[in-house]
Structures are given as structure tokens and as C-alpha cells.
Design a protein around this motif. Structure first.
Motif, short mmCIF file in Angstrom:
data_model
loop_
_atom_site.label_atom_id
_atom_site.label_comp_id
_atom_site.label_asym_id
_atom_site.label_seq_id
_atom_site.Cartn_x
_atom_site.Cartn_y
_atom_site.Cartn_z
N GLY A 115 50.41 97.20 22.34
CA GLY A 115 50.28 98.23 23.54
C GLY A 115 50.84 98.90 23.53
N ILE A 116 51.60 99.66 24.82
CA ILE A 116 51.98 100.27 25.29
C ILE A 116 53.61 100.80 25.23
CG2 ILE A 116 53.32 101.89 27.50
CD1 ILE A 116 49.83 100.99 28.53
N ASP A 152 42.68 93.21 21.75
CA ASP A 152 42.78 93.19 22.69
C ASP A 152 41.05 93.95 22.97
OD1 ASP A 152 45.74 94.89 25.04
OD2 ASP A 152 45.32 92.72 24.06
N PRO A 193 41.96 99.26 21.89
CA PRO A 193 42.73 99.56 22.82
C PRO A 193 44.48 99.61 22.04
CG PRO A 193 42.09 98.07 24.13
CD PRO A 193 40.94 98.02 22.94
N ASP A 194 45.28 98.76 21.73
CA ASP A 194 46.33 98.40 20.68
C ASP A 194 46.49 99.34 19.63
OD1 ASP A 194 46.99 96.77 23.04
OD2 ASP A 194 47.57 95.30 22.01
N TRP A 234 47.88 104.48 28.11
CA TRP A 234 46.60 104.73 26.96
C TRP A 234 46.20 105.21 27.12
CZ3 TRP A 234 42.97 104.46 30.61
CH2 TRP A 234 42.72 104.47 31.74
N TRP A 272 34.33 98.65 35.24
CA TRP A 272 36.11 98.44 35.73
C TRP A 272 36.95 99.12 34.65
CZ3 TRP A 272 37.50 95.17 31.47
CH2 TRP A 272 36.66 94.58 31.44
N PHE A 273 36.26 99.28 33.75
CA PHE A 273 37.09 99.89 32.65
C PHE A 273 37.15 101.60 32.28
CE2 PHE A 273 39.85 98.11 28.65
CZ PHE A 273 39.65 99.65 27.45
N GLY A 274 38.29 102.45 32.33
CA GLY A 274 38.66 103.40 31.98
C GLY A 274 38.34 103.59 30.62
N ASP A 299 38.36 109.79 24.60
CA ASP A 299 38.43 108.68 24.34
C ASP A 299 37.44 107.80 24.00
OD1 ASP A 299 39.49 105.47 24.81
OD2 ASP A 299 40.14 106.23 23.19
N PHE A 303 39.84 88.99 28.16
CA PHE A 303 41.50 89.56 28.22
C PHE A 303 41.35 91.09 29.18
CE2 PHE A 303 45.69 90.46 28.51
CZ PHE A 303 45.86 92.16 28.04
N GLN A 304 40.22 91.93 29.02
CA GLN A 304 40.48 93.08 29.54
C GLN A 304 40.18 92.91 30.84
OE1 GLN A 304 41.87 95.57 28.45
NE2 GLN A 304 41.92 96.00 25.69
N TRP A 323 42.53 91.68 32.64
CA TRP A 323 44.34 92.50 32.36
C TRP A 323 43.84 93.89 33.50
CZ3 TRP A 323 48.33 91.11 30.52
CH2 TRP A 323 49.53 91.97 30.58
N VAL A 324 42.75 94.43 33.25
CA VAL A 324 42.22 96.08 34.29
C VAL A 324 41.47 95.59 35.24
CG1 VAL A 324 41.03 97.57 33.85
CG2 VAL A 324 42.03 96.64 31.82
N ARG A 330 43.64 92.81 37.28
CA ARG A 330 45.03 92.78 37.51
C ARG A 330 46.33 91.88 37.43
NH1 ARG A 330 44.69 97.76 35.81
NH2 ARG A 330 46.74 97.56 35.96
O1 LIG Z 1 44.51 99.38 32.87
C1 LIG Z 1 44.21 99.55 32.72
N1 LIG Z 1 44.53 99.69 31.34
C2 LIG Z 1 43.72 100.34 30.54
N2 LIG Z 1 43.44 100.17 29.55
C3 LIG Z 1 44.96 99.78 28.69
C4 LIG Z 1 44.33 98.52 28.09
O2 LIG Z 1 43.89 97.69 28.88
C5 LIG Z 1 45.35 97.33 26.91
O3 LIG Z 1 44.82 96.68 26.27
C6 LIG Z 1 46.71 96.75 27.58
O4 LIG Z 1 47.09 97.88 28.15
C7 LIG Z 1 47.41 95.74 26.96
O5 LIG Z 1 47.94 96.62 25.53
C8 LIG Z 1 42.83 101.16 28.48
C9 LIG Z 1 42.92 101.55 26.88
C10 LIG Z 1 41.72 101.81 26.50
O6 LIG Z 1 41.98 102.22 24.30
C11 LIG Z 1 41.32 102.18 26.46
C12 LIG Z 1 40.44 102.20 27.63
C13 LIG Z 1 41.37 101.77 28.60
C14 LIG Z 1 41.49 101.76 30.17
C15 LIG Z 1 42.45 101.40 30.93
C16 LIG Z 1 41.68 100.93 32.48
O7 LIG Z 1 40.80 101.17 32.78
N3 LIG Z 1 42.85 100.11 33.21
#
Ligand SMILES: O=c1nc2n(C[C@H](O)[C@H](O)[C@H](O)CO)c3cc(O)ccc3cc-2c(=O)[nH]1
Length: 329
Positions: free
Chosen positions: A9-10, A36, A47-48, A66, A88-90, A95, A154-155, A158-159, A162
Motif C-alpha cells: 500500500g502506502i 487487501d 486498496p493496494d 489512500w 467503518w470503511f471510508g 473512489d 484484514f480490512q 486494520w481499519v 486499528r
Molecule cells: O485506515 C483506513 N484505510 C483505508 N484504506 C486503506 C486500506 O485499509 C489499505 O488496505 C491499508 O492502508 C493497507 O494498505 C482504504 C483504501 C482504499 O483503497 C479505499 C478505502 C479505504 C478506506 C480506509 C479507511 O477508511 N481507513
């Protein structure tokens, strides 16, 4: 120069921006983690893959790392008004368009690799972005709550949580039955350099390596394999990698992660999985780890590893490529 990067990811996406700046002429193939991925409201969210695509394509929310920039969440609000979860998933409105296109193409029978290529036609990330597999793989985390153990996506771990509870196991569900996406093994075999960016070694790079054939291809590759530690000073630079490292019994140190990947050409002591690394970069605060990593048969350098800006990240990429040259020599 053909460079292959196993990215999550990031952290992985930010590193790739620096790599492109350091080597604008290079042909970069990114093998993206899809563990993910999550299916929400009938949509497939990757996401990744999206983080790499948006970050390199100029559409990322820089602050979050993200999702899309200049985003709104009207769809999310409306779903909540209907009481339809999860809340809880943004999921942002812009997107959602990506997931609608992806889900529509998958429904029409296109494999994820073709869908990703089509989405990248718009974003032009400047790298070839391949999913690790076209098959469905979704990482789940085993947690213990009140005495009984259960697996959550996992989400959600993770989300929503936390990563606030210990993970007893991390399981890339579906990985065993998956096959590498078209072009993945070929890219690894043809690479001049293979890089493990500072992505999560368990749920990102580890998940990619769990696709049958990929780990062996990396271990057998002629190309030097150079990794950059995602752990600096005993803690993850970002995210909660320490929680999932604990789940696989790996200490959250730069040296422990290097040993976890193993030294290329050296079967692990307990004839475990094939070792992968020729070289490993640790941050200067972990300079004391260099001897330890070298003793494990992995060339090691202590350099600044904080991706504070593009120049700092490009410098990290340059050092990694220089180390690749030294290892090859
Ligand atoms: O911490 C968060 N990460 C969010 N992520 C990141 C996601 O959890 C990633 O999988 C992790 O950052 C690990 O790579 C998102 C990624 C997307 O592509 C689309 C939506 C989201 C939403 C969230 C979120 O609400 N909170």
C-alpha cells in the motif's frame, strides 16, 4: 534497466514515486498485493492496486495516502442512512467510480489484470501494474476475543479495529489455490533488479510471496534482490506492521525482517522457504544491525530511510540500485 517491485500500500506507492524520479528511463513492473481486497456493497475494492495507481497517477489523497483527492462521501452517508453496513470503511464517491468500473469489467469476464490495465489507461502511473494474481485472495486475521478465536477480514482488523488486538495468525485466504497473474513470473525472470520496498513484510510483500510460484521465481532470479526495511528504530514507520509481524513470530526490528526474508541461495536453517535477499537497507538509527544482517549472508547498508519528500525517497532508491550493482559484481 528492468526493475520489478513487489509493492503493497502506502509505503510501497510512495517508494515507487522516488524510484521513478531516480530512474526515469527504467522499465518498472510493479507486482501489486491484492490480499487487501474487499467486496463491499457488491463492489470489488483493491486498496493496494488503487493506492499505487492513484499515487503514481496523481489522484491520491496525499494526507491519507489512500483514496482519491478532493473526495466526498455522499454515497457512504446515504448507505449509512439506509443502515447498510459496514460503516467503518471510508469509501469515497470518486473512489466508488473506480470500483464500479472494475466490478463491471470483472462481471463481463475480464480478469483483474486486464481490468487493472484498463484503469491504468486513464491514470498512466508510468509503471506496469500487475496484480499478483487474477484469482481471489483475501487476507484474514485470526484474533482472540473473550476466549474464543475468530477470523476477520484484514480490512476490518486494520481499519475498524486499528489492529488494537493481537493477531494470532494472518491467513491469505485463497492464496494456495491462486496462480500468478499473466506476466508476473516472466517479469521476475527478466528483471535486472528486484526490489522489496518498505511495504508490510507480512500482509503486503508476504502475501505476494504466498502466491505459488512467486517466491521460487524470486529465489531463482538472476537479478539481485534488494529490500528496504519498513521498520526503523524498532517500530514501523507507518501502519501497524509490528502487530502482524508478531503474528508470524518475527520481532519488529530491521534485522529480524531481513532474516525473515532470508538470504538468497541459503535455505533457511530449518529448511524453510527459500531465502530471497541479496541486500538490505536499514536506517542510520539501526546501524548496529548491519553486522547482524551481514552475518546472515545479506549485504547491508545503513542509510536514511525516511521518505520525508521525493528527494529523500529518490536517494533511497538510488542507494538500493547501487547496492544491487555491488552485489552483482
Ligand atoms: O485506515 C483506513 N484505510 C483505508 N484504506 C486503506 C486500506 O485499509 C489499505 O488496505 C491499508 O492502508 C493497507 O494498505 C482504504 C483504501 C482504499 O483503497 C479505499 C478505502 C479505504 C478506506 C480506509 C479507511 O477508511 N481507513
Amino acid at each position: 534497466m528492468r526493475i520489478v517491485v513487489l509493492a503493497g500500500g502506502i509505503g510501497g506507492a510512495r517508494f515507487l514515486r522516488g524510484l521513478k524520479a531516480a530512474q526515469p528511463e527504467a522499465e518498472i513492473t510493479v507486482i501489486g498485493n491484492t490480499g487487501d481486497d474487499i467486496h463491499l456493497f457488491g463492489l470489488k475494492v483493491c486498496p493496494d492496486l488503487d493506492t499505487v495507481m492513484y499515487t503514481l497517477g496523481g489522484g491520491i489523497d496525499e494526507e491519507k495516502g489512500w483514496g482519491r483527492d478532493d473526495e466526498s462521501f455522499r454515497v457512504k452517508e446515504e448507505l449509512a442512512a439506509y443502515g447498510v453496513g459496514p460503516d467503518w470503511f471510508g469509501l469515497g464517491d470518486r473512489d466508488v467510480a473506480t470500483h464500479l468500473v472494475r466490478t463491471q469489467m470483472l462481471g463481463a469476464g475480464f480478469p483483474l489484470s486486464a481490468v487493472t490495465e484498463a484503469l491504468c489507461d486513464r491514470w498512466r502511473p508510468g509503471v506496469r501494474l500487475l496484480p499478483m494474481t487474477d484469482d481471489r485472495v483475501e487476507t484474514h486475521v485470526a484474533i482472540g476475543e473473550g476466549g474464543e478465536r475468530r477470523a476477520i477480514h484484514f480490512q476490518e482488523y486494520w481499519v475498524r479495529m486499528r489492529a488494537s488486538v493481537d493477531a494470532h495468525a494472518v491467513v491469505p485466504v485463497g492464496a494456495e489455490q491462486s496462480v500468478p497473474a499473466p506476466g508476473v513470473l516472466e517479469a521476475i525472470a527478466a528483471a535486472d533488479v528486484i526490489l522489496f520496498p518498505p511495504s508490510n513484510p507480512v500482509v503486503s510483500v508476504g502475501t505476494i510471496l504466498a502466491v505459488p510460484g512467486i517466491r521460487d521465481a524470486v529465489a531463482a532470479a538472476d537479478a539481485p534482490v534488494i529490500g528496504l526495511s519498513p521498520i526503523v528504530g524498532g517500530a514501523p514507520v507507518r501502519g501497524m506492521a509490528d502487530k502482524v509481524l508478531a503474528a508470524v513470530g518475527v520481532e519488529a526490528t530491521a534485522a529480524a525482517v531481513a532474516r525473515h526474508y532470508g538470504a538468497k541461495g541459503r535455505a533457511a536453517a530449518d529448511d524453510g522457504p527459500a531465502g530471497l535477499l541479496d541486500g538490505w537497507l536499514v536506517d542510520e538509527v539501526d546501524a548496529a544491525a548491519v553486522a547482524d544482517v551481514e552475518a546472515a549472508g545479506i549485504r547491508c547498508r545503513a542509510v536514511p530511510l525516511m521518505m520525508t519528500d521525493l528527494d529523500a525517497t529518490a536517494a533511497m532508491a538510488r542507494v538500493a540500485l547501487t547496492l544491487a550493482g555491488e552485489v552483482r559484481a
